[in-house]
Design a protein around this motif. Sequence first.
Motif, PDB file in Angstrom:
ATOM      1  N   ARG A  29     -11.596 -10.345  52.344  1.00  0.00           N
ATOM      2  CA  ARG A  29     -12.469 -10.410  53.524  1.00  0.00           C
ATOM      3  C   ARG A  29     -13.563  -9.337  53.442  1.00  0.00           C
ATOM      4  N   HIS A  30     -13.147  -8.115  53.081  1.00  0.00           N
ATOM      5  CA  HIS A  30     -14.118  -7.017  53.005  1.00  0.00           C
ATOM      6  C   HIS A  30     -15.157  -7.237  51.904  1.00  0.00           C
ATOM      7  N   ALA A  32     -16.117 -10.206  50.699  1.00  0.00           N
ATOM      8  CA  ALA A  32     -16.990 -11.301  51.142  1.00  0.00           C
ATOM      9  C   ALA A  32     -18.039 -10.779  52.118  1.00  0.00           C
ATOM     10  N   GLU A  33     -17.592  -9.984  53.085  1.00  0.00           N
ATOM     11  CA  GLU A  33     -18.518  -9.411  54.070  1.00  0.00           C
ATOM     12  C   GLU A  33     -19.568  -8.541  53.383  1.00  0.00           C
ATOM     13  N   GLY A  34     -19.065  -7.650  52.516  1.00  0.00           N
ATOM     14  CA  GLY A  34     -19.951  -6.656  51.914  1.00  0.00           C
ATOM     15  C   GLY A  34     -21.007  -7.257  51.002  1.00  0.00           C
ATOM     16  N   SER A  36     -22.267 -10.221  51.249  1.00  0.00           N
ATOM     17  CA  SER A  36     -23.141 -11.153  51.962  1.00  0.00           C
ATOM     18  C   SER A  36     -24.257 -10.440  52.706  1.00  0.00           C
ATOM     19  N   GLN A  37     -24.181  -9.129  52.792  1.00  0.00           N
ATOM     20  CA  GLN A  37     -25.221  -8.387  53.511  1.00  0.00           C
ATOM     21  C   GLN A  37     -26.481  -8.243  52.659  1.00  0.00           C
ATOM     22  N   LYS A  40     -26.146  -5.092  49.773  1.00  0.00           N
ATOM     23  CA  LYS A  40     -24.756  -5.352  49.392  1.00  0.00           C
ATOM     24  C   LYS A  40     -23.963  -4.045  49.415  1.00  0.00           C
ATOM     25  N   GLN A 283     -17.130 -18.582  46.128  1.00  0.00           N
ATOM     26  CA  GLN A 283     -18.498 -18.195  46.466  1.00  0.00           C
ATOM     27  C   GLN A 283     -19.163 -17.517  45.273  1.00  0.00           C
ATOM     28  N   TYR A 285     -22.515 -15.096  44.143  1.00  0.00           N
ATOM     29  CA  TYR A 285     -23.442 -14.122  44.721  1.00  0.00           C
ATOM     30  C   TYR A 285     -24.590 -13.902  43.758  1.00  0.00           C
TER      31      TYR A 285
END
Length: 337
Positions: A29-30, A32-34, A36-37, A40, A283, A285
């Motif tokens: 989760r962390h 994926a979140e990180g 996607s910003q 990064k 996913q 990136y």
Amino acid sequence: MEPNKTTTAPLINLSQKLDGTEDTAAFARHVAEGLSQTQKTLLSRYFYDGQGSRLFQQIMELPEYYLTRCEFEVLQTHKQAIAAHFSDPGFFHLVDLGAGDALKTKILLQELTQSQKGFDYVPVDISGDAMQQLRGTLQKEMPLLEVQAVVGEYFSALDWMHQHKPDRKVVLFLGSNIGNFKEAESQNFLRSVRRYLKAGDKLLLGVDLRKDPETVLKAYSDASGVTAAFNLNLLTRINRELGGNFNLEQFRHYALYNPQDGVMRSFLVSKIEQEVHIGALQQSYHFDAWETIHTENSHKYTLPQVEALASASGFKVEKVFQDKQCRFADVLLTVAS
Ligand code: AVJ
């Protein structure tokens, strides 16, 4: 025959997983979140898998990484005074947040036992391996020391302490671990610790101090490349645990110190335009050439900043202990009434 040792209690495991390793779902989760910003990011807490912990041990031995040696000097030089402050007024639980191998804490443990202060030792770490090992070495090296090792997050441990260890507490947060927090987070962290403490309780906080920017920079971009390997290991960990296909050759470590705000920032920089796929996240990136992933902040403080941080979190400074060159400080805080 060896007498029965009744002083070393079994390990308390408060982490979700029985082996004490971190939850892969949270890691996923962390990440994926990180990633996607727009900027990064990856969280520095994930540096410390088995290999990462070994690399950090090597960092602590680097000639450039002054922090560990300086804190050693602080504790070695001032151990008598520190022990006297701790044991005033009497028995206490010594809670070591992020104890690891407790190499530095052992200086204080030896002093406290030699001067026959009444206390027991509660090392806390997320690594089950580390706590298992520490329990073993302490049993050998200091058989009379009462040890209750706890595996878990800082606040699960403080929660457990609240219920099971009701006496006065002295909390250790050494090694400039506070430096990894963002400004607001460090205040929140100290406030949360404060909530578990009562009048008379104390906190010994290790902080890295402002100094020649060149000295700071070199500590985080050492000549032998150990820090680079430590930073890049985050990508290896994603590859292994989350099925990523990061090519480590296509990223480089870059450390940048800003003497204006006292923040050391570490990055992984993509050398080329590339796509990276992470299986567990289903996913891909995209990285532009020279795009950065921010991986760590390491704050350097002035003493007035430490005082402000303390008072904003419900503490006051009782005493500041420093090395001769004033590179590092262990600051003794008491609960403000
Ligand atoms: C363990 C957070 C204190 O920030 O100095 C060392 C980690 N990162 N080299 C630090 C670290 C790169 C270290 N702390």
